[in-house]
Design a protein around this motif. Structure first.
Motif, PDB file in Angstrom:
ATOM      1  N   UNK A  17     -15.662 -43.686 -11.104  1.00 49.01           N
ATOM      2  CA  UNK A  17     -14.657 -43.458 -12.141  1.00 49.01           C
ATOM      3  C   UNK A  17     -13.293 -43.907 -11.633  1.00 49.01           C
ATOM      4  N   UNK A  18     -12.532 -44.567 -12.489  1.00 53.57           N
ATOM      5  CA  UNK A  18     -11.230 -45.088 -12.089  1.00 53.57           C
ATOM      6  C   UNK A  18     -10.259 -43.961 -11.779  1.00 53.57           C
ATOM      7  N   UNK A  19      -9.355 -44.227 -10.834  1.00 50.30           N
ATOM      8  CA  UNK A  19      -8.257 -43.307 -10.590  1.00 50.30           C
ATOM      9  C   UNK A  19      -7.381 -43.245 -11.834  1.00 50.30           C
ATOM     10  N   UNK A  20      -6.852 -42.064 -12.117  1.00 51.46           N
ATOM     11  CA  UNK A  20      -6.082 -41.875 -13.338  1.00 51.46           C
ATOM     12  C   UNK A  20      -4.691 -41.354 -13.008  1.00 51.46           C
ATOM     13  N   UNK A  21      -3.686 -42.086 -13.476  1.00 51.95           N
ATOM     14  CA  UNK A  21      -2.283 -41.720 -13.267  1.00 51.95           C
ATOM     15  C   UNK A  21      -1.675 -41.357 -14.609  1.00 51.95           C
ATOM     16  N   UNK A  22      -1.056 -40.189 -14.682  1.00 50.55           N
ATOM     17  CA  UNK A  22      -0.338 -39.779 -15.870  1.00 50.55           C
ATOM     18  C   UNK A  22       1.153 -39.982 -15.667  1.00 50.55           C
ATOM     19  N   UNK A  23       1.781 -40.732 -16.557  1.00 54.53           N
ATOM     20  CA  UNK A  23       3.218 -41.006 -16.466  1.00 54.53           C
ATOM     21  C   UNK A  23       3.924 -40.247 -17.575  1.00 54.53           C
ATOM     22  N   UNK A  24       4.854 -39.398 -17.196  1.00 54.49           N
ATOM     23  CA  UNK A  24       5.656 -38.676 -18.174  1.00 54.49           C
ATOM     24  C   UNK A  24       6.884 -39.525 -18.499  1.00 54.49           C
TER      25      UNK A  24
END
Length: 375
Positions: free
Chosen positions: A1-8
């Motif tokens: 599963x791909x790494x997931x980055x959340x950008x606020x």
């Protein structure tokens, strides 16, 4: 599963993280403030970044939370950390980017060179500081200012009377000496949670009405001691404040050949846009690597010189897209980056980068291409 980055934050900085994320196989998700923002391509959520529940829901399925801006409140940041969410940069570091008075006090504690400064809460204190510093000073609101907003050059307390009158009980303004400088510089560093740190070449920035108009990398005549000192300052601040991700340190080079810290930004920064086409690793890819604690990339230039010119305001008639073909035909070496924003006086709506062997030629190409998009 791909790494997931959340950008606020859904602005252009988030937008420019999308391409390197795709190339690295990283899944980027964006919490935008409203529909139709610059980072709409990755805006999986729209909501208020000041609301704990909204941000907590957004963060539920990502590996790390990072930011397009530094305005997320401390209570939201600390709620994320308490819930076990990886937040980079963390609230302890962002605290100093959010409050200029706290930043000045912390930099003094770290022994960093900076202008004379003081907190002031009344006209008498402000007038006293001005009198002690040659009759003029710079007053700043501690929170919320950017791109020249929240900053005034004053000759008397009356010039900031409205800000003083608006202070709540216990509130203070920041006053600084008006620095006699020859030019402005910016030093970028990247640091990952495990401690690895890399330094970019120091750049010269040119300001227009309080907004960065150009960046030249490396700063002319900076090789040797100046570059070493700027890099040491950036590294010391990144470590001393515990910054993770990209850090930009804005500097004054004074007439007596000192470097003084002006401002800090704990995210990709306008002064580093040249890295998209001028460095081996762009600041946007580097930020993603850093916040995910991946090995950091090479910061060297791809050519001896790289120049970034902001497109400020945009055309008064028509769109950026309509101007694009002519700009590309006239300046084929230029790389044009647009932000998906409507033109508005003074607004950053895009930028142009050019890299090459001859500084004069690089500046000509970058400025020439940018000029096609403004009237």
């Amino acid at each position: 599963m791909a790494l997931q980055v959340g950008i606020v934050g859904g602005g252009q900085l988030a937008r420019m993280m999308i391409a390197p994320a795709v190339e690295l196989g990283i899944d980027v998700r964006v919490l935008a403030e409203q529909d139709g923002m610059s980072a709409a391509l990755a805006a999986t959520d729209v909501g208020d970044y000041r609301d704990v529940e909204t941000v907590m829901a957004f963060a539920r399925d990502v590996d790390v939370i990072t930011f397009d801006h530094e305005h997320v409140p401390q209570d939201v940041l600390r709620a994320l950390v308490e819930a076990g969410v990886a937040v980079h940069p963390g609230p302890d570091a962002l605290f100093y980017a959010q409050d200029k008075l706290r930043m000045r006090a912390k930099l003094a504690e770290l022994g960093m060179p900076q202008p004379d400064w003081a907190p002031v809460a009344d006209a008498a204190s402000l007038d006293s500081f001005i009198a002690a510093h040659g009759g003029r000073a710079v007053v700043k609101t501690p929170r919320g200012g950017y791109d020249g907003k929240g900053v005034r050059v004053v000759a008397a307390a009356s010039d900031a009377a409205d800000w003083l009158d608006a202070l709540e009980d216990g509130g203070e303004l920041l006053v600084e000496e008006l620095v006699d400088f020859t030019r402005e510089l910016a030093q970028q560093v990247a640091r990952r949670p495990s401690g690895e740190l890399v330094v970019y070449p120091v750049v010269e920035t040119v300001q227009k009405d309080g907004v960065c108009a150009e960046a030249i990398a490396p700063a002319p005549h900076s090789a040797g001691r100046l570059a070493d000192v700027a890099g040491d300052i950036g590294e010391a601040i990144a470590v001393g404040l515990g910054v993770t991700g990209m850090l930009a340190v804005e500097l004054f080079e004074t007439t007596d050949e000192r470097l003084l810290v002006n401002e800090l930004a704990m995210r990709p920064h306008n002064s580093g846009h040249w890295t998209q086409d001028g460095a081996i690793t762009s600041q946007f890819e580097q930020h993603l690597r850093a916040v995910l604690d991946l090995p950091l990339g090479d910061t060297a230039l791809r050519a001896p010189w790289a120049v970034m010119v902001n497109i400020l305001g945009g055309p008064t008639d028509g769109t950026l897209s309509e101007r694009l073909p002519a700009a590309l035909e006239a300046h084929p070496s230029a790389k044009v980056h647009t932000y998906g924003k409507d033109p508005r006086p003074g607004r950053k709506v895009g930028h142009v980068t050019v890299a090459g062997d001859d500084l004069a030629a690089v500046c000509y190409e970058a400025r020439g291409a940018a000029s096609f998009f403004t009237d």
